[in-house]
Scaffold this motif. Structure first.
Motif, mmCIF file in Angstrom:
data_model
loop_
_atom_site.group_PDB
_atom_site.id
_atom_site.type_symbol
_atom_site.label_atom_id
_atom_site.label_comp_id
_atom_site.label_asym_id
_atom_site.label_seq_id
_atom_site.Cartn_x
_atom_site.Cartn_y
_atom_site.Cartn_z
ATOM 1 N N ASP A 29 26.530 -1.784 47.920
ATOM 2 C CA ASP A 29 27.472 -1.033 47.083
ATOM 3 C C ASP A 29 27.020 0.415 46.905
ATOM 4 O O ASP A 29 27.829 1.340 46.983
ATOM 5 N N MET A 30 25.738 0.607 46.651
ATOM 6 C CA MET A 30 25.231 1.948 46.415
ATOM 7 C C MET A 30 25.327 2.796 47.676
ATOM 8 O O MET A 30 25.732 3.961 47.622
ATOM 9 N N LEU A 31 24.983 2.229 48.812
ATOM 10 C CA LEU A 31 25.076 2.978 50.064
ATOM 11 C C LEU A 31 26.529 3.345 50.364
ATOM 12 O O LEU A 31 26.807 4.458 50.822
ATOM 13 N N ALA A 32 27.447 2.446 50.088
ATOM 14 C CA ALA A 32 28.873 2.731 50.312
ATOM 15 C C ALA A 32 29.341 3.892 49.449
ATOM 16 O O ALA A 32 30.096 4.755 49.914
ATOM 17 N N VAL A 33 28.883 3.947 48.212
ATOM 18 C CA VAL A 33 29.245 5.060 47.326
ATOM 19 C C VAL A 33 28.658 6.364 47.856
ATOM 20 O O VAL A 33 29.346 7.382 47.957
ATOM 21 N N LEU A 34 27.388 6.345 48.200
ATOM 22 C CA LEU A 34 26.733 7.555 48.706
ATOM 23 C C LEU A 34 27.373 8.042 50.000
ATOM 24 O O LEU A 34 27.520 9.246 50.220
ATOM 25 N N ALA A 35 27.758 7.112 50.857
ATOM 26 C CA ALA A 35 28.310 7.468 52.171
ATOM 27 C C ALA A 35 29.647 8.191 52.076
ATOM 28 O O ALA A 35 30.071 8.831 53.034
ATOM 29 N N GLN A 38 30.198 13.901 51.930
ATOM 30 C CA GLN A 38 29.912 14.613 53.180
ATOM 31 C C GLN A 38 28.486 15.153 53.204
ATOM 32 O O GLN A 38 27.916 15.359 54.262
ATOM 33 N N ALA A 39 27.916 15.380 52.027
ATOM 34 C CA ALA A 39 26.569 15.945 51.941
ATOM 35 C C ALA A 39 25.477 14.883 52.097
ATOM 36 O O ALA A 39 24.309 15.217 52.290
ATOM 37 N N PHE A 40 25.857 13.612 52.037
ATOM 38 C CA PHE A 40 24.864 12.536 52.091
ATOM 39 C C PHE A 40 24.251 12.416 53.479
ATOM 40 O O PHE A 40 24.952 12.395 54.489
ATOM 41 N N VAL A 41 22.934 12.346 53.513
ATOM 42 C CA VAL A 41 22.197 12.068 54.745
ATOM 43 C C VAL A 41 21.260 10.905 54.449
ATOM 44 O O VAL A 41 20.471 10.951 53.502
ATOM 45 N N HIS A 42 21.357 9.877 55.241
ATOM 46 C CA HIS A 42 20.505 8.695 55.101
ATOM 47 C C HIS A 42 19.199 8.980 55.835
ATOM 48 O O HIS A 42 19.156 9.001 57.065
ATOM 49 N N VAL A 43 18.151 9.220 55.086
ATOM 50 C CA VAL A 43 16.846 9.539 55.675
ATOM 51 C C VAL A 43 16.082 8.246 55.891
ATOM 52 O O VAL A 43 15.900 7.460 54.966
ATOM 53 N N ILE A 44 15.646 8.042 57.117
ATOM 54 C CA ILE A 44 14.876 6.852 57.480
ATOM 55 C C ILE A 44 13.441 7.304 57.703
ATOM 56 O O ILE A 44 13.124 7.934 58.716
ATOM 57 N N ALA A 45 12.598 7.033 56.718
ATOM 58 C CA ALA A 45 11.192 7.442 56.782
ATOM 59 C C ALA A 45 10.404 6.354 57.503
ATOM 60 O O ALA A 45 10.330 5.215 57.033
ATOM 61 N N ILE A 46 9.835 6.696 58.640
ATOM 62 C CA ILE A 46 9.125 5.719 59.471
ATOM 63 C C ILE A 46 7.632 5.882 59.253
ATOM 64 O O ILE A 46 7.078 6.959 59.457
ATOM 65 N N ASP A 47 7.012 4.806 58.826
ATOM 66 C CA ASP A 47 5.588 4.836 58.497
ATOM 67 C C ASP A 47 4.719 4.947 59.751
ATOM 68 O O ASP A 47 5.196 4.768 60.877
ATOM 69 N N GLU A 48 3.458 5.214 59.544
ATOM 70 C CA GLU A 48 2.511 5.472 60.627
ATOM 71 C C GLU A 48 2.426 4.314 61.626
ATOM 72 O O GLU A 48 2.305 4.526 62.832
ATOM 73 N N ALA A 49 2.484 3.082 61.134
ATOM 74 C CA ALA A 49 2.356 1.902 62.002
ATOM 75 C C ALA A 49 3.707 1.352 62.464
ATOM 76 O O ALA A 49 3.763 0.332 63.134
ATOM 77 N N PHE A 50 4.795 2.017 62.080
ATOM 78 C CA PHE A 50 6.144 1.586 62.445
ATOM 79 C C PHE A 50 6.459 0.184 61.931
ATOM 80 O O PHE A 50 7.277 -0.521 62.492
#
Length: 96
Positions: A29-35, A38-50
């Motif tokens: 629900d929260m992602l649907a609201v954020l999406a 137009q300014a929303f960017v979904h940042v996928i932070a990838i850790d050192e070990a993936f």
């Protein structure tokens, strides 16, 4: 492993007994609201070990963002981590 609720005096709402007030399972629900922004960017932070790619809830979040056609940007820990993990990443299969 079982985790216990904190001992603060705040009322606890659990999914089984009070799904509306429960803070769990609200991600979609929260992602649907954020999406919708137009300014929303979904940042996928990838850790050192993936290890992100071994966590089903992280993969579900990425897939849901994609389904919603959100702008998605990956942020890598560093270039060296890609080099270190390359042989494992090359054969990565999320079904495993």
């Amino acid at each position: 492993e079982r985790y216990f609720a904190c001992d603060c005096r705040q009322r606890k709402a659990f999914n089984a007994s009070d799904p509306v007030e429960c803070e769990l399972n609200k991600f979609d629900d929260m992602l649907a609201v954020l999406a919708t922004s137009q300014a929303f960017v979904h940042v996928i932070a990838i850790d050192e070990a993936f290890s992100l790619f071994g966590r089903v809830w992280c993969l579900a979040e990425i897939a849901e963002g994609h389904e919603l056609r959100s702008k998605q940007r990956c942020v890598l820990y560093d270039r060296e981590s890609v080099d270190r993990e390359y042989s494992r990443l090359r054969v990565l299969d999320v079904r495993d």
